[in-house]
Design a protein around this motif. Structure first.
Motif, PDB file in Angstrom:
ATOM      1  N   THR A   1       0.794  -1.239   0.000  1.00 41.03           N
ATOM      2  CA  THR A   1       0.000   0.000   0.000  1.00 41.03           C
ATOM      3  C   THR A   1       0.827   1.291   0.000  1.00 41.03           C
ATOM      4  N   PRO A   2       1.992   1.341   0.671  1.00 41.99           N
ATOM      5  CA  PRO A   2       2.745   2.602   0.611  1.00 41.99           C
ATOM      6  C   PRO A   2       3.223   2.958  -0.793  1.00 41.99           C
ATOM      7  N   GLN A   3       3.238   1.982  -1.698  1.00 40.20           N
ATOM      8  CA  GLN A   3       3.746   2.230  -3.057  1.00 40.20           C
ATOM      9  C   GLN A   3       2.640   2.589  -4.058  1.00 40.20           C
ATOM     10  N   LEU A   4       1.390   2.521  -3.626  1.00 38.63           N
ATOM     11  CA  LEU A   4       0.293   2.731  -4.577  1.00 38.63           C
ATOM     12  C   LEU A   4       0.242   4.158  -5.094  1.00 38.63           C
ATOM     13  N   GLY A   5       0.634   5.109  -4.265  1.00 34.73           N
ATOM     14  CA  GLY A   5       0.568   6.511  -4.667  1.00 34.73           C
ATOM     15  C   GLY A   5       1.450   6.851  -5.849  1.00 34.73           C
ATOM     16  N   SER A   6       2.477   6.067  -6.063  1.00 34.91           N
ATOM     17  CA  SER A   6       3.398   6.329  -7.177  1.00 34.91           C
ATOM     18  C   SER A   6       2.786   6.006  -8.528  1.00 34.91           C
ATOM     19  N   GLY A   7       1.755   5.161  -8.519  1.00 32.68           N
ATOM     20  CA  GLY A   7       1.147   4.741  -9.780  1.00 32.68           C
ATOM     21  C   GLY A   7       1.940   3.682 -10.516  1.00 32.68           C
ATOM     22  N   GLU A   8       3.036   3.228  -9.907  1.00 32.26           N
ATOM     23  CA  GLU A   8       3.897   2.243 -10.584  1.00 32.26           C
ATOM     24  C   GLU A   8       3.435   0.806 -10.373  1.00 32.26           C
TER      25      GLU A   8
ATOM     26  N   SER B   1     -11.936  -6.765   2.635  1.00 38.29           N
ATOM     27  CA  SER B   1     -11.448  -6.145   3.860  1.00 38.29           C
ATOM     28  C   SER B   1     -11.887  -4.689   3.926  1.00 38.29           C
ATOM     29  N   ALA B   2     -12.429  -4.303   5.082  1.00 35.21           N
ATOM     30  CA  ALA B   2     -12.796  -2.903   5.287  1.00 35.21           C
ATOM     31  C   ALA B   2     -11.567  -2.006   5.279  1.00 35.21           C
ATOM     32  N   LEU B   3     -10.402  -2.586   5.503  1.00 31.98           N
ATOM     33  CA  LEU B   3      -9.162  -1.815   5.517  1.00 31.98           C
ATOM     34  C   LEU B   3      -8.646  -1.529   4.115  1.00 31.98           C
ATOM     35  N   LEU B   4      -9.176  -2.259   3.129  1.00 30.14           N
ATOM     36  CA  LEU B   4      -8.789  -2.053   1.718  1.00 30.14           C
ATOM     37  C   LEU B   4     -10.061  -1.957   0.879  1.00 30.14           C
ATOM     38  N   PRO B   5     -10.831  -0.909   1.073  1.00 31.93           N
ATOM     39  CA  PRO B   5     -12.145  -0.808   0.423  1.00 31.93           C
ATOM     40  C   PRO B   5     -12.054  -0.789  -1.098  1.00 31.93           C
ATOM     41  N   GLY B   6     -13.002  -1.483  -1.704  1.00 28.73           N
ATOM     42  CA  GLY B   6     -13.092  -1.466  -3.159  1.00 28.73           C
ATOM     43  C   GLY B   6     -12.243  -2.494  -3.869  1.00 28.73           C
TER      44      GLY B   6
END
Length: 335
Positions: free
Chosen positions: A223-230, A242-247
């Protein structure tokens, strides 16, 4: 101030000592009559079969701090990494069953390693008392965004068209991240090349560089790497969303019947009295379900899953049944 002669002082001291002994006996009798065991009566070690900073270590320290505050005895966390978690789990199995040594372990040393290693130094079925499961964390099926797929179906279609062309990273041979990808390949009829790494950060670095194109890693590593779009998460490995990873859909609802969540549980040496097992379970369940601890677990994408000892054993049996055919099909062994 009144001064008493020495014989009187000696008599008073003896009377106080006798009273203390009687009080101790009464407490023991009440505990026996009510079924409430005297635990802990000494400092307690919590053994962790992985190193400092590992997920079991983090959870163990949360629990130790709260138990010490509540029960008034020292609870000391000791990390004993090695042999895929077998070393520390074996130390719990071989400890005296007197309540002074408990531990936290995971699916590898308690189930999967029995299928991977020629011989374990302990028998998970006979040498360990199962107290309660503690927490679970989803694994995430993640791809390098340059692969150009946005769903599990698109990934499977690409792998089928290019058997053996793409690589997947894991955090070691026989790890859950390895088995999960082998299960996905087995269920989907695809071929993909395994490249093991020493840790989740190393596997993620390889994915970001394009050295591997796919991985199924602990969600907290992704999850920390998702913002990069890579990179892109296609699915998670739990039975339900998981409610912690919605969608994010599960692998099962994406058409691949694979479950591979990373769980951990509290264990003790076999023959620990049932009353002490029950007390530890109650105390630990209260801790991991407390709102502030839930919040700390959520920050690590974990959820508390307290269970009975019987349900804990049933989960181990289910994992053995789940992973045995995958390990056999992929011919995975660890010497």
């Amino acid at each position: 101030m009144t001064r008493y002669p020495f014989p009187v002082i000696a008599f008073i001291c003896a009377a106080l000592a006798a009273a203390a002994q009687v009080a101790t006996q009464v407490v023991a009798q009440v505990a026996a009559q009510t079924g409430a065991p005297e635990w802990p009566t000494k400092p307690v070690r919590i053994l962790i079969p992985f190193g400092p900073g590992s997920t079991p270590d983090l959870v163990g320290r949360m629990i130790a701090d709260r138990l010490q505050q509540k029960l008034g005895q020292p609870f000391v966390v000791e990390d004993k990494p090695g042999a895929s978690g077998n070393l520390g789990t074996d130390a719990v199995a071989k400890a005296e069953p007197d309540g002074t040594t408990i531990g936290i372990s995971i699916g590898g040393p308690l189930a999967i390693n029995k299928l991977l290693f020629g011989k374990l130094p302990y028998d998970p079925q006979k040498d360990i008392a199962y107290i309660t499961m503690l927490a679970t964390q989803p694994s995430a099926l993640v791809v390098n965004a340059k692969l150009g797929v946005a769903t599990v179906a698109e990934l499977i279609d690409l792998l089928k068209k290019n058997p053996g062309k793409y690589n997947f990273g894991s955090i070691g041979n026989g790890s859950l991240s390895h088995l999960a990808m082998e299960a996905i390949a087995l269920k989907s009829g695809t071929q993909i090349v395994h490249v093991p790494y020493a840790s989740s950060p190393q596997a993620m670095t390889a994915l970001l560089r394009g050295d591997v194109q796919v991985a199924c890693l602990p969600a907290i590593a992704v999850t920390p790497q998702l913002g990069s779009g890579e990179v892109r998460i296609l699915a998670i490995s739990t039975a339900a969303r998981s409610a912690l990873l919605p969608g994010i859909p599960t692998l099962t609802e994406s058409g691949i019947d694979v479950e591979a969540d990373a769980w951990m549980g509290m264990i003790a040496p076999a023959r620990l009295p049932d009353a002490i097992v029950a007390k530890i379970a109650r105390e630990v369940t209260d801790i991991i379900t407390a709102p502030d601890i839930r919040e700390k677990l959520s920050a690590q994408l974990m959820e508390p899953i307290p269970t009975t000892p019987a349900a804990f054993r049933a989960r181990i049996d289910a994992d053995l049944a789940r992973w045995a055919p995958v390990i056999k099909a992929a011919n995975i062994t660890i010497n």
